[in-house]
Design an enzyme around this catalytic site. Sequence first.
Site, short mmCIF file in Angstrom:
data_model
loop_
_atom_site.label_atom_id
_atom_site.label_comp_id
_atom_site.label_asym_id
_atom_site.label_seq_id
_atom_site.Cartn_x
_atom_site.Cartn_y
_atom_site.Cartn_z
CB CYS A 6 -0.89 0.04 1.24
SG CYS A 6 -2.06 -1.30 1.31
CG ASN A 107 2.53 0.37 3.82
OD1 ASN A 107 3.58 0.97 3.67
ND2 ASN A 107 2.34 -0.85 3.36
CE1 TYR A 248 10.51 -5.77 -8.49
CE2 TYR A 248 8.79 -5.29 -6.88
CZ TYR A 248 9.17 -5.62 -8.17
OH TYR A 248 8.23 -5.77 -9.15
#
Length: 467
Positions: A6, A107, A248
């Site tokens: 998120c 999140n 990433y």
Amino acid sequence: MKREYCGLFGIYGHQEAARMAYFGLYALQHRGQESAGIVTWDGAAIREHRGMGLVHDVFNERHLGKELKGQIAMGHIRYSTTGVSLIRNAQPFLVRFKDWHIAVGHNGNLVNTLELRHELENEGSIFQTTMDTEVFVHLIAKYLNGGTIEEAIQKACAKVRGAYSLLILANNKLIAVRDPHGVRPLVIGRLNDNYVFASETCAFDLIEAEYIRQVEPGEMIVVEGGRLSSLRLLEKAPKRQCIFELIYFARPDSMVFDEGVYERRKTMGATLAKEAPVDADFVMPFPDSGNYAAVGYSQASGLPLELAMIRNHYVGRTFIQPSQDMRNFSVRVKLNPVRSMIEGKRILIVEDSIVRGTTIRTRVKKLRELGAREIHMRVSCPAIRFPCFYGIDFSSKGELIAATTPVPDIARFIGLDSLHYLSVPGLLDSVNEKDAHCLACFDGNYPIATGCHQGKMCLENESKVTG
């Protein structure tokens, strides 16, 4: 398959708060493409708009210019790791309780969600969604009787276990919270006289806000009347920041955990070149995730960097697609090799990670069909052997190829002449804070206990844990 979780954005005191939130979410779109939502407070009422899909599809000028009135706004984009993909699970999650209008964006992921849901349901709470975010809302409401909103949030956070960065709009207050281990990122900035919050600093760059600092682990920041105050939420705990943000997930132009993501990825590639040199004709990434580690590998090794795989920029990230059939189609459409660069060449591919290996296998097979003489791969993170329960929807352990398969066998499965993963010490040498990161997906040492034997996570019969 890697799925993101998120993105959060909030702003206090801006004349066009909803529009700023829209731009902030737009910059964070890489963190989730499932749903988007914005809530605002105009001094008397809270307003909301949520929808499924990309930010620019969910919002239009009517929403931003007329309906979402107010100088306080917070927004959320989501890819679910708990809760199915439905509009009722889109965030921010909004409730009205007594004189309070409360919106929560989350999140991360809680690991004691089921336990808390059962406890709250036994006390009379009625849940409307399958999100662990709703647990926060019920706990805050439970503790709000007779206390301040700050005290209620503090008591709620004392009950939960897991990873969470939160933005909470409670009437005229905008509140930011980060869990004691700091697993998920959250940063604070300033736009003229307005405070802003976001999951990553790239959201500040778009609206030309100044980055101040990250919200500290275990800290609660409250903005009210344009003034900011900082409170210690819970006792300090060892930092366990998700290192996959640096590998990433975060955008390369962001600062995450006070580290420049672009520089860290280049350093990982350079470290990889020292650990596992290859006699090859050139280095190439699979765009875009491997780009920056490939630059670092090329510069450290002296091998030329070639962009021998071209990305179609009109295809979204393959792991975001909810349909397996659509994901396989996207793999074929997303990247296409430059044929003239492949035949007879010794190729070194630098990739950021391998989860299941099936997507990479398809790409390597294509390179073989085009006549590549040798294909080697270097991966800029260690082998992923354990699922994540803190907000990244890695596949179950049974689907993680490195969980059960030795590296030489992985190389054969993919069709490689050689394969090397960056070592854990090499990874830690590539970041500034060596003892501040969660490495559970590599070593199985989960920093937030769930009651399982020896502090390890129960890897089977464990419900997927939000985005």
